[in-house]
Design a protein around this motif. Structure first.
Motif, PDB file in Angstrom:
ATOM      1  N   LEU A  99     -23.682  46.562  67.257  1.00 50.71           N
ATOM      2  CA  LEU A  99     -24.893  47.308  67.577  1.00 50.71           C
ATOM      3  C   LEU A  99     -25.548  47.838  66.309  1.00 50.71           C
ATOM      4  O   LEU A  99     -26.774  47.910  66.214  1.00 50.71           O
ATOM      5  N   LEU A 100     -24.732  48.191  65.323  1.00 46.49           N
ATOM      6  CA  LEU A 100     -25.229  48.803  64.094  1.00 46.49           C
ATOM      7  C   LEU A 100     -25.516  47.768  63.011  1.00 46.49           C
ATOM      8  O   LEU A 100     -25.873  48.123  61.887  1.00 46.49           O
ATOM      9  N   HIS A 102     -27.853  45.431  63.072  1.00 46.16           N
ATOM     10  CA  HIS A 102     -29.241  44.984  63.012  1.00 46.16           C
ATOM     11  C   HIS A 102     -29.998  45.671  61.878  1.00 46.16           C
ATOM     12  O   HIS A 102     -29.678  46.789  61.490  1.00 46.16           O
ATOM     13  N   ARG A 113     -31.504  52.002  68.862  1.00 43.75           N
ATOM     14  CA  ARG A 113     -30.139  51.848  68.328  1.00 43.75           C
ATOM     15  C   ARG A 113     -29.424  53.189  68.302  1.00 43.75           C
ATOM     16  O   ARG A 113     -28.263  53.295  68.696  1.00 43.75           O
ATOM     17  N   ARG A 114     -30.118  54.225  67.852  1.00 43.23           N
ATOM     18  CA  ARG A 114     -29.469  55.528  67.765  1.00 43.23           C
ATOM     19  C   ARG A 114     -29.166  56.091  69.151  1.00 43.23           C
ATOM     20  O   ARG A 114     -28.096  56.685  69.356  1.00 43.23           O
ATOM     21  N   TYR A 117     -26.147  54.206  70.444  1.00 42.64           N
ATOM     22  CA  TYR A 117     -24.935  54.561  69.703  1.00 42.64           C
ATOM     23  C   TYR A 117     -24.509  55.998  69.979  1.00 42.64           C
ATOM     24  O   TYR A 117     -23.334  56.275  70.248  1.00 42.64           O
ATOM     25  N   LEU A 179     -31.412  44.266  70.997  1.00 39.08           N
ATOM     26  CA  LEU A 179     -30.099  44.900  70.895  1.00 39.08           C
ATOM     27  C   LEU A 179     -29.196  44.610  72.087  1.00 39.08           C
ATOM     28  O   LEU A 179     -27.996  44.894  72.034  1.00 39.08           O
ATOM     29  N   ALA A 183     -25.365  45.937  72.629  1.00 43.28           N
ATOM     30  CA  ALA A 183     -25.561  47.351  72.972  1.00 43.28           C
ATOM     31  C   ALA A 183     -24.260  48.091  73.259  1.00 43.28           C
ATOM     32  O   ALA A 183     -24.110  49.262  72.903  1.00 43.28           O
TER      33      ALA A 183
END
Length: 264
Positions: A99-100, A102, A113-114, A117, A179, A183
């Motif tokens: 996920l992180l 990208h 994304r944040r 996460y 994502l 995800a």
């Protein structure tokens, strides 16, 4: 310092140490990578307040990563330190969630994304709040107090973009689509994960934690008519990394490679 490391390592059963090592490394790498990713927004965020906010979030995450790497170095008791673990590996040796992985993308990508996460990390931290591994439990207690504000920030922006028809919502939808496959990779199964659960280090398996995460984010996705992320089916969700991360690795290891004695 050697005495502290030896005492900590000696207090962990051999059969649990490898599993605990994998857990700490995955958590530290997650915080380290998203911290550096978010730091890229300093000076270019949509507004001045967000320059300050993203810089603060990035600083928090890097601080969490440092603490986790330090704990991992003490557990390993092999002479390594936080800097060596953080900077002296090849890109393929990092164990952060895909996920992180990208690239920075636009603001909607950063927020999507944040949000994904931070909500996932919240569920993971809850499962460690009563951990039998005391040093981790105490560290998690501190991290959770800071992460609460990360979730509030991400959720506010996520819902704002989702509710604004036109370009803001369209960009968010595009980010979620990009994502989607990654995800839920925060919940990728760990090696010897069953030992962590049996030993009381982790309250539930990653599969169970993913289900709890889905239950918690579903109301937000439904309320805003957003597509829910698919279930995590990537066995390599922490071992396969792409070119965007290789670029980021080059950036955050640049000083270390030029000056091996540089410190945090």
């Amino acid at each position: 310092m050697t005495t502290i490391r030896s005492s900590l390592a000696a207090g962990v059963p051999d059969e649990l140490r490898s599993a605990l090592d994998g857990l700490l490394l995955s958590m530290a790498d997650d915080e380290f990578v998203i911290g550096f990713s978010d730091s890229e927004w300093t000076g270019i965020a949509p507004m001045l307040e967000e320059d300050v906010a993203m810089s603060s979030l990035a600083q928090d995450e890097l601080g969490h990563a440092q603490a986790l790497y330090q704990l991992l170095a003490q557990l390993r008791d092999d002479g390594s330190d936080a800097d060596a673990i953080a900077y002296d590996r090849s890109p393929d040796e990092y164990r952060h969630a895909r996920l992180l992985d990208h690239g920075r993308g636009d603001w909607a990508m950063a927020i999507a994304r944040r949000y994904l996460y931070d909500t996932a990390d919240t569920v993971r931290l809850e499962a460690l709040a009563s951990s039998s591994f005391t040093p981790l439990r105490e560290l998690v207690d501190k991290i959770r107090r800071e992460e609460r504000y990360h979730v509030m920030h991400a959720t506010t922006w996520f819902e704002r973009l989702a509710a604004r028809e036109g370009e803001p919502r369209n960009r968010l939808l595009a980010a979620l689509d990009e994502l989607a496959a990654d995800a839920a990779t925060v919940f990728t199964s760990l090696d010897d994960e069953e030992r962590l659960v049996e030993g009381g280090v982790l309250a539930r398996s990653m599969a169970e934690l993913e289900a709890r995460w889905r239950a918690q984010i579903t109301p937000t996705f439904v309320a805003h008519g957003l597509p829910m992320p698919p279930e995590n089916e990537l066995g390599d969700g922490r071992t396969r990394h792409g070119e965007p991360f290789r670029w980021l690795w080059g950036e955050f290891t640049m000083v270390r490679r030029d000056d091996p004695v540089a410190a945090w």
